[in-house]
Design a protein around this motif. Sequence first.
Motif, PDB file in Angstrom:
ATOM      1  N   LEU A   1      35.560  43.718  41.936  1.00  0.00           N
ATOM      2  CA  LEU A   1      36.584  44.708  42.250  1.00  0.00           C
ATOM      3  C   LEU A   1      36.029  45.736  43.222  1.00  0.00           C
ATOM      4  O   LEU A   1      34.884  46.179  43.083  1.00  0.00           O
ATOM      5  CB  LEU A   1      37.044  45.419  40.970  1.00  0.00           C
ATOM      6  CG  LEU A   1      37.800  44.545  39.979  1.00  0.00           C
ATOM      7  CD1 LEU A   1      38.060  45.330  38.704  1.00  0.00           C
ATOM      8  CD2 LEU A   1      39.107  44.064  40.581  1.00  0.00           C
TER       9      LEU A   1
ATOM     10  N   ARG B   1      47.080  41.013  40.516  1.00  0.00           N
ATOM     11  CA  ARG B   1      46.949  40.766  39.081  1.00  0.00           C
ATOM     12  C   ARG B   1      48.284  40.956  38.370  1.00  0.00           C
ATOM     13  O   ARG B   1      48.648  40.162  37.499  1.00  0.00           O
ATOM     14  CB  ARG B   1      45.891  41.697  38.478  1.00  0.00           C
ATOM     15  CG  ARG B   1      45.623  41.442  37.013  1.00  0.00           C
ATOM     16  CD  ARG B   1      44.523  42.339  36.467  1.00  0.00           C
ATOM     17  NE  ARG B   1      43.219  42.005  37.017  1.00  0.00           N
ATOM     18  CZ  ARG B   1      42.091  42.627  36.671  1.00  0.00           C
ATOM     19  NH1 ARG B   1      42.120  43.620  35.799  1.00  0.00           N
ATOM     20  NH2 ARG B   1      40.934  42.266  37.190  1.00  0.00           N
TER      21      ARG B   1
ATOM     22  N   GLY C   1      49.176  44.117  33.954  1.00  0.00           N
ATOM     23  CA  GLY C   1      48.326  43.777  35.085  1.00  0.00           C
ATOM     24  C   GLY C   1      48.090  44.947  36.017  1.00  0.00           C
ATOM     25  O   GLY C   1      46.958  45.181  36.469  1.00  0.00           O
TER      26      GLY C   1
ATOM     27  N   SER D   1      45.855  47.660  34.343  1.00  0.00           N
ATOM     28  CA  SER D   1      44.531  47.222  33.899  1.00  0.00           C
ATOM     29  C   SER D   1      43.407  47.721  34.800  1.00  0.00           C
ATOM     30  O   SER D   1      42.237  47.679  34.401  1.00  0.00           O
ATOM     31  CB  SER D   1      44.482  45.694  33.812  1.00  0.00           C
ATOM     32  OG  SER D   1      44.631  45.105  35.094  1.00  0.00           O
ATOM     33  N   LEU D   2      43.725  48.194  35.988  1.00  0.00           N
ATOM     34  CA  LEU D   2      42.697  48.704  36.907  1.00  0.00           C
ATOM     35  C   LEU D   2      42.715  50.226  37.037  1.00  0.00           C
ATOM     36  O   LEU D   2      42.017  50.780  37.881  1.00  0.00           O
ATOM     37  CB  LEU D   2      42.860  48.057  38.286  1.00  0.00           C
ATOM     38  CG  LEU D   2      42.560  46.559  38.343  1.00  0.00           C
ATOM     39  CD1 LEU D   2      42.818  46.007  39.738  1.00  0.00           C
ATOM     40  CD2 LEU D   2      41.138  46.280  37.919  1.00  0.00           C
TER      41      LEU D   2
ATOM     42  N   HIS E   1      42.931  43.473  24.547  1.00  0.00           N
ATOM     43  CA  HIS E   1      43.143  42.110  25.050  1.00  0.00           C
ATOM     44  C   HIS E   1      43.664  41.182  23.949  1.00  0.00           C
ATOM     45  O   HIS E   1      43.257  40.029  23.842  1.00  0.00           O
ATOM     46  CB  HIS E   1      41.846  41.543  25.640  1.00  0.00           C
ATOM     47  CG  HIS E   1      41.489  42.103  26.983  1.00  0.00           C
ATOM     48  ND1 HIS E   1      41.275  43.446  27.193  1.00  0.00           N
ATOM     49  CD2 HIS E   1      41.310  41.509  28.199  1.00  0.00           C
ATOM     50  CE1 HIS E   1      40.963  43.662  28.454  1.00  0.00           C
ATOM     51  NE2 HIS E   1      40.995  42.498  29.109  1.00  0.00           N
TER      52      HIS E   1
ATOM     53  N   LEU F   1      46.187  38.700  30.284  1.00  0.00           N
ATOM     54  CA  LEU F   1      45.298  39.614  31.006  1.00  0.00           C
ATOM     55  C   LEU F   1      43.893  39.019  31.100  1.00  0.00           C
ATOM     56  O   LEU F   1      43.251  39.075  32.162  1.00  0.00           O
ATOM     57  CB  LEU F   1      45.252  40.975  30.316  1.00  0.00           C
ATOM     58  CG  LEU F   1      44.284  42.006  30.927  1.00  0.00           C
ATOM     59  CD1 LEU F   1      44.603  42.262  32.398  1.00  0.00           C
ATOM     60  CD2 LEU F   1      44.337  43.311  30.133  1.00  0.00           C
ATOM     61  N   THR F   2      43.414  38.440  30.018  1.00  0.00           N
ATOM     62  CA  THR F   2      42.105  37.788  30.034  1.00  0.00           C
ATOM     63  C   THR F   2      42.064  36.688  31.089  1.00  0.00           C
ATOM     64  O   THR F   2      41.081  36.544  31.829  1.00  0.00           O
ATOM     65  CB  THR F   2      41.788  37.195  28.649  1.00  0.00           C
ATOM     66  OG1 THR F   2      41.744  38.256  27.681  1.00  0.00           O
ATOM     67  CG2 THR F   2      40.456  36.459  28.659  1.00  0.00           C
TER      68      THR F   2
ATOM     69  N   GLU G   1      42.036  38.248  34.632  1.00  0.00           N
ATOM     70  CA  GLU G   1      40.716  38.793  34.940  1.00  0.00           C
ATOM     71  C   GLU G   1      39.710  37.676  35.233  1.00  0.00           C
ATOM     72  O   GLU G   1      38.804  37.849  36.056  1.00  0.00           O
ATOM     73  CB  GLU G   1      40.224  39.639  33.760  1.00  0.00           C
ATOM     74  CG  GLU G   1      40.997  40.941  33.570  1.00  0.00           C
ATOM     75  CD  GLU G   1      40.599  41.688  32.312  1.00  0.00           C
ATOM     76  OE1 GLU G   1      40.879  42.892  32.221  1.00  0.00           O
ATOM     77  OE2 GLU G   1      40.007  41.061  31.397  1.00  0.00           O
TER      78      GLU G   1
END
Length: 301
Positions: free
Chosen positions: A88, A190, A215, A218-219, A248, A256-257, A260
């Motif tokens: 990232l 994502r 998604g 998540s960042l 998660h 999400l897992t 990622e």
Amino acid sequence: MPDENFPLLVFQPVSGPNQEWASVYVHGAELADAAVLERLFEKFGLAEAISGLACLLPAGVVERLDGARLPARLVVQEAGSPPPTATLPASTAHSGPQHTLLLKLLAQITHDAETRDIEATLKHDPQLSVQLLRLVNSVAFSPSTRINSFAHAITLLGRRQLQRWLQLLLYASQTSGGAANPLMAAAALRASLMEGLCKATGGDRTTQDEAFMVGMFSLLEVLFAQPLASIIAPLRLAEEISTALLQHTGKLGILLTLAEAAGGGPEMVAPALKQARISNEIWCKAQIGALHWTTQIGREQ
């Protein structure tokens, strides 16, 4: 019905010197036959998804393709070696007044606040208000439509699209050099990927929206350089969303897992796909759809 023999492909955007996407590397392409690869570009829409970007293939793959059967607009190149595992980008954004305002607006929309209350919050930032009007004018409304208030703009746009726009704006802050925050593309990809996977596995529209939000959010920890729990606390998100983000767990947490894992290549994606009970073909199509949406969004910013 998905093809059980479909190869596991992972599409990894590769950034150029200016931090914008320059190409897309196709992990696993060396294990796919030429017919499958050629089908990706037209039937699956990969050529449209990476329009303007180079499609990088592992060594020896390009020679197996029939150039006459590939879209003329497509740029296919052989990569000398696979790119490093995706990481990232570091955030250059800082939490400030507009970020605080965006989080407040998102909380209002999430909890179905009155339009007049959303309008009042928007009025606290003239720049944000102007951006909203530009967005409304860019959507396919009648040229004769005249916007007479922010409430009117919100009504025309619709809350679902307004919510997504605000989520993107969290990442769209500019760096000191004037370049767009590279985290925006990562978050958008994502979010769109999770939405597409949710739809493909039978999720209804509400669940798809929740997958998109997971998604996208998540960042936020990378963006704000703060614990994610403290960032999302004021939003009072639904339990399914918060547990997916923080633990998660649940269907959204599993997706999400998987999203990622995409940064780690096929070796990390394979077990995550098995856990999510998603076929390689569905995974491939969802990635292409997400690439297409994210590149479109990037060109509109």
